[in-house]
Scaffold this motif. Structure first.
Motif, PDB file in Angstrom:
ATOM      1  N   LYS A 348      32.378  68.701  51.726  1.00  0.00           N
ATOM      2  CA  LYS A 348      32.361  68.942  53.177  1.00  0.00           C
ATOM      3  C   LYS A 348      31.591  67.857  53.920  1.00  0.00           C
ATOM      4  O   LYS A 348      31.770  67.667  55.122  1.00  0.00           O
ATOM      5  N   LYS A 349      30.708  67.163  53.216  1.00  0.00           N
ATOM      6  CA  LYS A 349      29.981  66.060  53.868  1.00  0.00           C
ATOM      7  C   LYS A 349      30.739  64.743  53.751  1.00  0.00           C
ATOM      8  O   LYS A 349      30.717  63.924  54.659  1.00  0.00           O
ATOM      9  N   LYS A 350      31.380  64.537  52.606  1.00  0.00           N
ATOM     10  CA  LYS A 350      31.882  63.192  52.314  1.00  0.00           C
ATOM     11  C   LYS A 350      33.391  62.985  52.433  1.00  0.00           C
ATOM     12  O   LYS A 350      33.849  61.850  52.553  1.00  0.00           O
ATOM     13  N   ILE A 351      34.166  64.055  52.342  1.00  0.00           N
ATOM     14  CA  ILE A 351      35.618  63.887  52.506  1.00  0.00           C
ATOM     15  C   ILE A 351      35.914  64.056  54.003  1.00  0.00           C
ATOM     16  O   ILE A 351      35.701  65.134  54.564  1.00  0.00           O
ATOM     17  N   PRO A 352      36.369  62.997  54.681  1.00  0.00           N
ATOM     18  CA  PRO A 352      36.494  63.059  56.147  1.00  0.00           C
ATOM     19  C   PRO A 352      37.275  64.257  56.683  1.00  0.00           C
ATOM     20  O   PRO A 352      36.869  64.862  57.676  1.00  0.00           O
ATOM     21  N   VAL A 353      38.368  64.628  56.023  1.00  0.00           N
ATOM     22  CA  VAL A 353      39.154  65.771  56.512  1.00  0.00           C
ATOM     23  C   VAL A 353      38.349  67.070  56.402  1.00  0.00           C
ATOM     24  O   VAL A 353      38.325  67.877  57.331  1.00  0.00           O
ATOM     25  N   TRP A 354      37.668  67.234  55.300  1.00  0.00           N
ATOM     26  CA  TRP A 354      36.855  68.447  55.125  1.00  0.00           C
ATOM     27  C   TRP A 354      35.737  68.466  56.158  1.00  0.00           C
ATOM     28  O   TRP A 354      35.436  69.487  56.754  1.00  0.00           O
ATOM     29  N   ARG A 355      35.129  67.311  56.357  1.00  0.00           N
ATOM     30  CA  ARG A 355      34.017  67.238  57.310  1.00  0.00           C
ATOM     31  C   ARG A 355      34.509  67.575  58.716  1.00  0.00           C
ATOM     32  O   ARG A 355      33.918  68.384  59.419  1.00  0.00           O
ATOM     33  N   ALA A 356      35.629  66.968  59.104  1.00  0.00           N
ATOM     34  CA  ALA A 356      36.158  67.198  60.461  1.00  0.00           C
ATOM     35  C   ALA A 356      36.483  68.678  60.669  1.00  0.00           C
ATOM     36  O   ALA A 356      36.213  69.240  61.723  1.00  0.00           O
ATOM     37  N   LEU A 357      37.050  69.300  59.640  1.00  0.00           N
ATOM     38  CA  LEU A 357      37.426  70.713  59.787  1.00  0.00           C
ATOM     39  C   LEU A 357      36.211  71.623  59.850  1.00  0.00           C
ATOM     40  O   LEU A 357      36.245  72.672  60.474  1.00  0.00           O
ATOM     41  N   HIS A 358      35.123  71.216  59.200  1.00  0.00           N
ATOM     42  CA  HIS A 358      33.949  72.079  59.139  1.00  0.00           C
ATOM     43  C   HIS A 358      32.924  71.830  60.240  1.00  0.00           C
ATOM     44  O   HIS A 358      31.882  72.474  60.247  1.00  0.00           O
ATOM     45  N   LEU A 441      39.583  63.038  75.139  1.00  0.00           N
ATOM     46  CA  LEU A 441      39.131  62.395  73.904  1.00  0.00           C
ATOM     47  C   LEU A 441      38.435  63.474  73.075  1.00  0.00           C
ATOM     48  O   LEU A 441      37.265  63.787  73.297  1.00  0.00           O
ATOM     49  N   ASP A 442      39.195  64.076  72.148  1.00  0.00           N
ATOM     50  CA  ASP A 442      38.654  65.170  71.320  1.00  0.00           C
ATOM     51  C   ASP A 442      37.749  64.559  70.247  1.00  0.00           C
ATOM     52  O   ASP A 442      38.200  63.767  69.412  1.00  0.00           O
ATOM     53  N   VAL A 443      36.487  64.958  70.255  1.00  0.00           N
ATOM     54  CA  VAL A 443      35.519  64.299  69.357  1.00  0.00           C
ATOM     55  C   VAL A 443      35.661  64.710  67.894  1.00  0.00           C
ATOM     56  O   VAL A 443      35.081  64.071  67.022  1.00  0.00           O
ATOM     57  N   ARG A 444      36.433  65.756  67.611  1.00  0.00           N
ATOM     58  CA  ARG A 444      36.546  66.169  66.209  1.00  0.00           C
ATOM     59  C   ARG A 444      37.079  65.039  65.325  1.00  0.00           C
ATOM     60  O   ARG A 444      36.678  64.895  64.178  1.00  0.00           O
ATOM     61  N   THR A 445      37.996  64.256  65.876  1.00  0.00           N
ATOM     62  CA  THR A 445      38.613  63.210  65.055  1.00  0.00           C
ATOM     63  C   THR A 445      38.071  61.808  65.365  1.00  0.00           C
ATOM     64  O   THR A 445      38.646  60.817  64.911  1.00  0.00           O
TER      65      THR A 445
END
Ligand SMILES: *Cc1c(COP(=O)(O)O)cnc(C)c1O
Length: 478
Positions: A348-358, A441-445
Motif C-alpha cells: 500500500k505504500k510502494k505500489i502506486p496503484v495500491w497507494r492511490a486507492l488507499h 485537477l484530481d490529486v489522487r492521481t
C-alpha cells in the motif's frame, strides 16, 4: 503579384539548405541522413503552404534554417512519453494503466541492461524455466495450486479457451458477454479460439437453471464466468455468483473458469470498492481464474492464470503459451511487484496503484490544498479546492465512485476548454477533465513529484490562452 508557381521556384534547393545546416554550430552533432530528412520535410511543407496560399512568399534563408533546426529536434523526440494524469481515474487504459513501483523499475533496469539468469540456473549450470519465480509468488499470494503468466489477460483468456475447449462448447451468461473498450469483444476472442459459445439467460437475468440446462448439451467443455468490467446492470438484473456456479460445475463434472478482469490481491471492500479478491474467487470454487497484471495488481502488462494444477499443466504444454510469452522486462517488473505485494502494508505504500486507492479523504484534501498553494495565484484564473468523484478504472467497480479532492480552475476571461486543450499540448502534457466550467485537477492521481512540471505546463498553457507569457510568483514553500 506573382502566383504560387512563380513563388515555388524561389524555394531553395535541398542541397543548398543542407549546406547551411552543415555549417551551423547547433547542428554539428546531427547525422547527414537526419538533416536531409528534416530539410526535405521543411521544404515540402513550405511548398504545400505556398500552393494553398497560406504563405505568399518564401521565408528568408535564416528562417528556413531555423525551421530545419526545429524539425531536427522534433525528429529526435520520442513520441511515447510521460504525462500527468489529473483525471482521478487510477487505472486509465488510454493513459497506460498502472504506473510501476520504483522497485519494479529498478529490477527492470538491472536485469535488462545486462545479461541475466532469465532461463538459466547458474547454481546447476542447467536451463531453467523463466516463469518459475513469479509462479511461486503467485501461488503464495492467490492460494492457488499452480499459476502461469502470459502477455496479457486477453491472451490468457484465448489460451484458456484454445487449450481447454477448442472445437467444443463453452457456457456463458448472455449478460456477461461484454465489450471491453477499444472494440474488444470477449465473444470474438472466445470464438477466435475455435470455441462455440452457448449463451444462457437473458441480457439482464441469468439463473442457475439456465446453466444447468445448457450443461446437458453434448460437447460442453467448461463453464465460463466473466467479470462485466466497465458494464453494470442496475434494477431488475442478476447473475449467478461463483459459489453457486461451482456447485453446479462440480455436479456436472465441468471446470469453472472465471475471467476476473482486474483481479485484486488486496481486499478493497473497506474502500467501498465492490471487487472480489483473487483468493476469494478461488476459494469460492473457481477451478481457474485469469486477470490482468496492470490493473488492480499494479504491475506491468500481463495475463495471470491461477488455479488447479492439472489445468495449469495442460495450459503450459499448449503452443499458445509460447506465443503469448511474457518478456524479460515485464517478468522483472511483475516479480518485483509481487514481492512488494507479499506484505500488504508495504504494497500500500510502494505500489502506486495500491497507494492511490488507499489515500484517505483527509490526505486527499490536504494534498489538494497543498497543490493549490503550490500553483499560486494566476492572473485571470480562480483556483479553489473542491470535493470530486474519481474512479478506480480498469473495469473495476464502475458503480463505486472514489471520493477525492481536486484543485478546480475557473477562467475569468473565457471558458476553460481552451486551457484544457493547451494543457494537453504542453511538453509535459496534463490530462484533466472539465465539469461545470471548471477544469478539475484530481490529486489522487497526481504525485507530489509532478507539482513542479504541472505548474510549468499550466503557466505555459495559460500564457498561450491569453496570448502573452504569464508571470507567476515563484513558489515560496508548502
Ligand atoms: C481488462 C479485461 C480483459 C483484458 O485484459 P488485458 O490485460 O487488457 O488483455 C479481459 N477481461 C476482462 C473482464 C477485463 O476487464
Amino acid at each position: 503579384m506573382s502566383g504560387p508557381p512563380e513563388i515555388l521556384k524561389r524555394i531553395p534547393k535541398v542541397e543548398k539548405v543542407i549546406g547551411w545546416a552543415l555549417k551551423d554550430e547547433d547542428l554539428q552533432d546531427q547525422s547527414h541522413a537526419r538533416l536531409l530528412k528534416a530539410a526535405r520535410l521543411v521544404l515540402s511543407e513550405l511548398r504545400a503552404e505556398i500552393l494553398e496560399r497560406r504563405l505568399l512568399a518564401v521565408p528568408a534563408d535564416q528562417i528556413v534554417l531555423e525551421m530545419v533546426k526545429k524539425k531536427t529536434q522534433d525528429l529526435n523526440q520520442a513520441r511515447f512519453k510521460p504525462l500527468i494524469n489529473a483525471t482521478g481515474v487510477v487505472l486509465h487504459t488510454n493513459l497506460g494503466r498502472a504506473p510501476l513501483a520504483w522497485e519494479a523499475l529498478e529490477r527492470v533496469r538491472l536485469t535488462a541492461q545486462s545479461y541475466s539468469n532469465l532461463e538459466y540456473d547458474h547454481l546447476t549450470g542447467r536451463r531453467a524455466d523463466r516463469l518459475k519465480p513469479v509462479e511461486e509468488l503467485l501461488v503464495e499470494l492467490t492460494g492457488s495450486e499452480s499459476a502461469l503468466a502470459v502477455n496479457n489477460n486477453a491472451a490468457a483468456l484465448f489460451l484458456l479457451m484454445a487449450s481447454l475447449a477448442k472445437d467444443r462448447k463453452v457456457i456463458v451468461s448472455r449478460g456477461e458477454l461484454v465489450e471491453i473498450g477499444g472494440s474488444f469483444r470477449l465473444s470474438d476472442i472466445i470464438e477466435a479460439a475455435g470455441v462455440t459459445l452457448v449463451e444462457v439467460g437473458s441480457t439482464n437475468q441469468t439463473r442457475i437453471d439456465d446453466y444447468r440446462r445448457a450443461a446437458t448439451l453434448d460437447h460442453v467443455a467448461l463453464i465460463l464466468k466473466v467479470h462485466a468490467s466497465n458494464f453494470r446492470q442496475i434494477g431488475y438484473a442478476s447473475q449467478v455468483e461463483i459459489e453457486e456456479l461451482s456447485a453446479l460445475a462440480r455436479a456436472v463434472n465441468l471446470p469453472l473458469v472465471v475471467d476476473l478482469g482486474s483481479g485484486s490481491l488486496v481486499d478493497l471492500e473497506p474502500l467501498g470498492i465492490n471487487e472480489t479478491t483473487v483468493k476469494k474467487a478461488l476459494s469460492a470454487g473457481a477451478d481457474v481464474v485469469s486477470f490482468s497484471g496492470d490493473k488492480l495488481l499494479g504491475g506491468p502488462q500481463a495475463g495471470i492464470i491461477a488455479g488447479k494444477r492439472p489445468i495449469i499443466s495442460q495450459l503450459k504444454s499448449h503452443p499458445l503459451t509460447r506465443v503469448a510469452r511474457l518478456d524479460k522486462m515485464s517478468l522483472a517488473a511483475l516479480e518485483a511487484t509481487l514481492l512488494l505485494a507479499q506484505d500488504q502494508d508495504e504494497g500500500k505504500k510502494k505500489i502506486p496503484v495500491w497507494r492511490a486507492l488507499h489515500l484517505t479523504i483527509e490526505e486527499l484534501k490536504t494534498a489538494a490544498i497543498r497543490l493549490k498553494r503550490f500553483l499560486g495565484p494566476f492572473p485571470g484564473l480562480k483556483l479553489s479546492v473542491v470535493p470530486v468523484d474519481g474512479q478506480a478504472g480498469g473495469g473495476a467497480a464502475p458503480e463505486s465512485p472514489l471520493p477525492s479532492f481536486a484543485v478546480a480552475i475557473e477562467s475569468l476571461v473565457n471558458n476553460v476548454s481552451l486551457l484544457e486543450e493547451k494543457l494537453r499540448r504542453q511538453k509535459t502534457p496534463v490530462v484533466a477533465r472539465i465539469s461545470h466550467d471548471q477544469l478539475l485537477l484530481d490529486v489522487r492521481t497526481i504525485s507530489p513529484d509532478e507539482y513542479g512540471p504541472l505548474k510549468t505546463s499550466l503557466t505555459a498553457a495559460w500564457g498561450e490562452v491569453v496570448g502573452s507569457p504569464v508571470k507567476v510568483s515563484p513558489f515560496m514553500g508548502l
